[in-house]
Write a protein that holds these residues in place. Structure first.
Motif, mmCIF file in Angstrom:
data_model
loop_
_atom_site.group_PDB
_atom_site.id
_atom_site.type_symbol
_atom_site.label_atom_id
_atom_site.label_comp_id
_atom_site.label_asym_id
_atom_site.label_seq_id
_atom_site.Cartn_x
_atom_site.Cartn_y
_atom_site.Cartn_z
ATOM 1 N N ILE A 249 3.029 -36.822 -5.642
ATOM 2 C CA ILE A 249 3.093 -36.437 -7.049
ATOM 3 C C ILE A 249 2.154 -37.315 -7.879
ATOM 4 N N VAL A 250 2.175 -38.632 -7.594
ATOM 5 C CA VAL A 250 1.321 -39.558 -8.342
ATOM 6 C C VAL A 250 -0.148 -39.179 -8.185
ATOM 7 N N VAL A 251 -0.552 -38.946 -6.940
ATOM 8 C CA VAL A 251 -1.951 -38.599 -6.679
ATOM 9 C C VAL A 251 -2.321 -37.282 -7.355
ATOM 10 N N THR A 252 -1.401 -36.332 -7.354
ATOM 11 C CA THR A 252 -1.661 -35.031 -7.978
ATOM 12 C C THR A 252 -1.872 -35.180 -9.482
ATOM 13 N N ILE A 253 -1.024 -35.997 -10.125
ATOM 14 C CA ILE A 253 -1.175 -36.225 -11.561
ATOM 15 C C ILE A 253 -2.500 -36.908 -11.863
ATOM 16 N N LEU A 254 -2.853 -37.914 -11.067
ATOM 17 C CA LEU A 254 -4.114 -38.623 -11.291
ATOM 18 C C LEU A 254 -5.308 -37.698 -11.100
ATOM 19 N N ARG A 255 -5.264 -36.860 -10.076
ATOM 20 C CA ARG A 255 -6.364 -35.918 -9.845
ATOM 21 C C ARG A 255 -6.497 -34.942 -11.002
ATOM 22 N N ALA A 256 -5.366 -34.472 -11.520
ATOM 23 C CA ALA A 256 -5.413 -33.551 -12.663
ATOM 24 C C ALA A 256 -6.059 -34.232 -13.862
ATOM 25 N N CYS A 257 -5.712 -35.500 -14.097
ATOM 26 C CA CYS A 257 -6.295 -36.233 -15.228
ATOM 27 C C CYS A 257 -7.788 -36.462 -15.026
ATOM 28 N N ILE A 258 -8.181 -36.777 -13.803
ATOM 29 C CA ILE A 258 -9.595 -37.016 -13.515
ATOM 30 C C ILE A 258 -10.431 -35.779 -13.838
ATOM 31 N N HIS A 259 -9.923 -34.606 -13.487
ATOM 32 C CA HIS A 259 -10.715 -33.377 -13.630
ATOM 33 C C HIS A 259 -10.520 -32.669 -14.967
ATOM 34 N N LEU A 260 -9.410 -32.947 -15.653
ATOM 35 C CA LEU A 260 -9.094 -32.144 -16.838
ATOM 36 C C LEU A 260 -8.976 -32.944 -18.128
ATOM 37 N N TYR A 261 -9.107 -34.276 -18.069
ATOM 38 C CA TYR A 261 -8.821 -35.081 -19.256
ATOM 39 C C TYR A 261 -9.797 -34.821 -20.399
ATOM 40 N N ASP A 262 -10.974 -34.314 -20.094
ATOM 41 C CA ASP A 262 -11.938 -34.060 -21.167
ATOM 42 C C ASP A 262 -11.673 -32.737 -21.885
ATOM 43 N N ILE A 263 -10.654 -32.000 -21.451
ATOM 44 C CA ILE A 263 -10.276 -30.761 -22.136
ATOM 45 C C ILE A 263 -9.231 -31.102 -23.190
ATOM 46 N N GLU A 264 -9.590 -30.965 -24.434
ATOM 47 C CA GLU A 264 -8.754 -31.446 -25.530
ATOM 48 C C GLU A 264 -7.379 -30.800 -25.549
ATOM 49 N N GLU A 265 -7.307 -29.512 -25.211
ATOM 50 C CA GLU A 265 -6.032 -28.792 -25.310
ATOM 51 C C GLU A 265 -4.985 -29.314 -24.325
ATOM 52 N N VAL A 266 -5.413 -29.797 -23.171
ATOM 53 C CA VAL A 266 -4.437 -30.221 -22.159
ATOM 54 C C VAL A 266 -4.243 -31.740 -22.150
ATOM 55 N N ARG A 267 -5.032 -32.448 -22.946
ATOM 56 C CA ARG A 267 -4.973 -33.915 -22.921
ATOM 57 C C ARG A 267 -3.593 -34.473 -23.270
ATOM 58 N N PRO A 268 -2.896 -33.944 -24.293
ATOM 59 C CA PRO A 268 -1.554 -34.486 -24.593
ATOM 60 C C PRO A 268 -0.584 -34.361 -23.422
ATOM 61 N N SER A 269 -0.649 -33.254 -22.698
ATOM 62 C CA SER A 269 0.251 -33.069 -21.552
ATOM 63 C C SER A 269 -0.094 -34.037 -20.427
ATOM 64 N N LEU A 270 -1.381 -34.245 -20.218
ATOM 65 C CA LEU A 270 -1.801 -35.186 -19.179
ATOM 66 C C LEU A 270 -1.371 -36.607 -19.530
ATOM 67 N N ILE B 234 -10.587 -42.300 -14.302
ATOM 68 C CA ILE B 234 -10.294 -41.649 -15.584
ATOM 69 C C ILE B 234 -10.963 -42.407 -16.731
ATOM 70 N N LEU B 235 -10.864 -43.717 -16.701
ATOM 71 C CA LEU B 235 -11.485 -44.535 -17.751
ATOM 72 C C LEU B 235 -12.984 -44.292 -17.805
ATOM 73 N N ARG B 236 -13.627 -44.404 -16.661
ATOM 74 C CA ARG B 236 -15.091 -44.265 -16.619
ATOM 75 C C ARG B 236 -15.534 -42.861 -17.019
ATOM 76 N N GLY B 237 -14.789 -41.860 -16.627
ATOM 77 C CA GLY B 237 -15.209 -40.484 -16.886
ATOM 78 C C GLY B 237 -14.804 -39.937 -18.238
ATOM 79 N N SER B 238 -13.807 -40.566 -18.876
ATOM 80 C CA SER B 238 -13.259 -39.970 -20.094
ATOM 81 C C SER B 238 -13.126 -40.927 -21.264
ATOM 82 N N PHE B 239 -13.662 -42.142 -21.172
ATOM 83 C CA PHE B 239 -13.459 -43.122 -22.244
ATOM 84 C C PHE B 239 -13.953 -42.612 -23.600
#
Length: 353
Positions: free
Chosen positions: A1-22, A51-56
């Protein structure tokens, strides 16, 4: 579960609409039991670094940066994750604040910028690496100060170029002190190259920090921390000379303002007397002969300090500055090395006449 959440954040964190859920998902991970976090801290920290490097550049508020800082700080407390956290910070700093202009015709201004809020968070974390606050681990202290220098200088530049809300108010004394003490602490290391790097970092810190940015009693507090710290052995000549250079450079920068207030004089006099003792130890423990020996470097920096204080336009409380010069000159005279202090000697002679 942890890895799945981190992967979702890595790939989707730059999408503003889903950022609060992430972010809510990351908050759940942050509240896991510490024993569990320790077991997965390497993978957890690696994911957060990516996540930091890709989405700061998507962190728009101080709350977002504080959240990221708290996550990284928590993970850095565990040995398996500490290196990954640092790599994430270092790669972000190198990307956002490159040492050289980026290739390909892009200007630095066109790249994702590191905001003042990001600088404050990075300074907080990097000083902890430099000071060994994570389980007394100093293995990353040397690279930490190089990143810290970049971030602090950039933050000071943001302050100086701001036209509306100045960054200055957000740079607390506690942060400035931690940055200064971090450079001094690493400068005390026995390795001459690392010590020299720390000296250079501190000189840049001093150059971009305005005297007026802190009350004079706070500068005295920083000086007091320096002279009260355990100094390198005189056996390690480069480190010992470098730490004395930091102390005397800071004294020169602050003496004008701090000596003009009577309530500062007791603490300031104690610092100057302690500095004279350090000069004495350097001159007695250093070897004469080579150009860059501890003896020669101590004579050089002490002589330069005395001569600058003796300059007519130095300012400051005249009698107190004269006492300061004489206190330092006495140490040089005791070893027959006061010949270069011609300005101070001339001033003393003229005064006695």
């Amino acid at each position: 579960i942890v890895v799945t959440i981190l992967r979702a954040c890595i790939h989707l964190y730059d999408i503003e609409e889903v950022r609060p859920s992430l972010r809510s998902s990351l908050e759940l991970l942050m509240n896991l039991p510490p024993k569990l976090i320790r077991c997965i801290s390497n993978r957890f920290a690696c994911g957060m670094a990516i996540i930091l490097r890709g989405s700061f550049y998507t962190f728009e508020t101080s709350e977002e940066w504080d959240f990221m800082g708290d996550m990284l700080d928590m993970l850095a407390r565990f040995g398996p994750g500490r290196g990954f956290v640092f790599d994430g910070i270092a790669s972000t700093v190198e990307y956002a604040l490159p040492s050289k202009p980026p290739s390909g015709g892009l200007s630095i201004r066109s790249r994702e910028a590191l905001t003042a809020d990001g600088c404050l968070v990075f300074c907080r974390l990097l000083t902890r690496y430099a000071l060994g606050e994570y389980e007394k681990d100093l293995s990353l202290s040397a690279p930490a100060i190089l990143c810290l220098e970049k971030v602090y200088v950039h933050m000071a530049t943001l302050k100086q170029t701001a036209t509306d809300a100045p960054v200055e108010k957000d740079i607390s004394f506690a942060l400035r002190k931690n940055v200064a003490v971090s450079f001094f602490s690493v400068c005390c290391t026995n390795d001459p190259d690392t010590s020299q790097q720390a000296l250079r970092c501190f000189q840049n810190f001093l150059h971009c920090t305005q005297v007026e940015s802190m009350p004079d009693d706070k500068w005295i507090e920083i000086l007091g921390a320096f002279v009260s710290s355990k100094q390198p052995s005189t056996e390690f000549e480069a480190s010992r000379a470098n730490t004395l250079t930091i102390i005397l450079k800071t004294l020169l920068k602050t003496l004008l303002a701090s000596s003009s207030r009577r309530e500062n004089l007791d603490d300031l006099s104690d610092i100057i007397n302690r500095t004279a003792v350090l000069i004495r130890e350097n001159l007695r423990g250093g070897r004469r002969g080579t150009e860059r020996s501890l003896f020669e470097r101590t004579v050089d920096i002490a002589t330069q300090t005395v001569n600058e204080i003796a300059e007519k336009d130095f300012g400051g409380e005249e009698d107190y500055c004269k006492w300061t010069s004489e206190t330092l000159v006495i140490e040089l005279e005791d070893v027959g090395a006061s010949g270069g202090t011609f300005k101070q000697l001339a001033a003393i002679t003229k005064g006695s006449n």
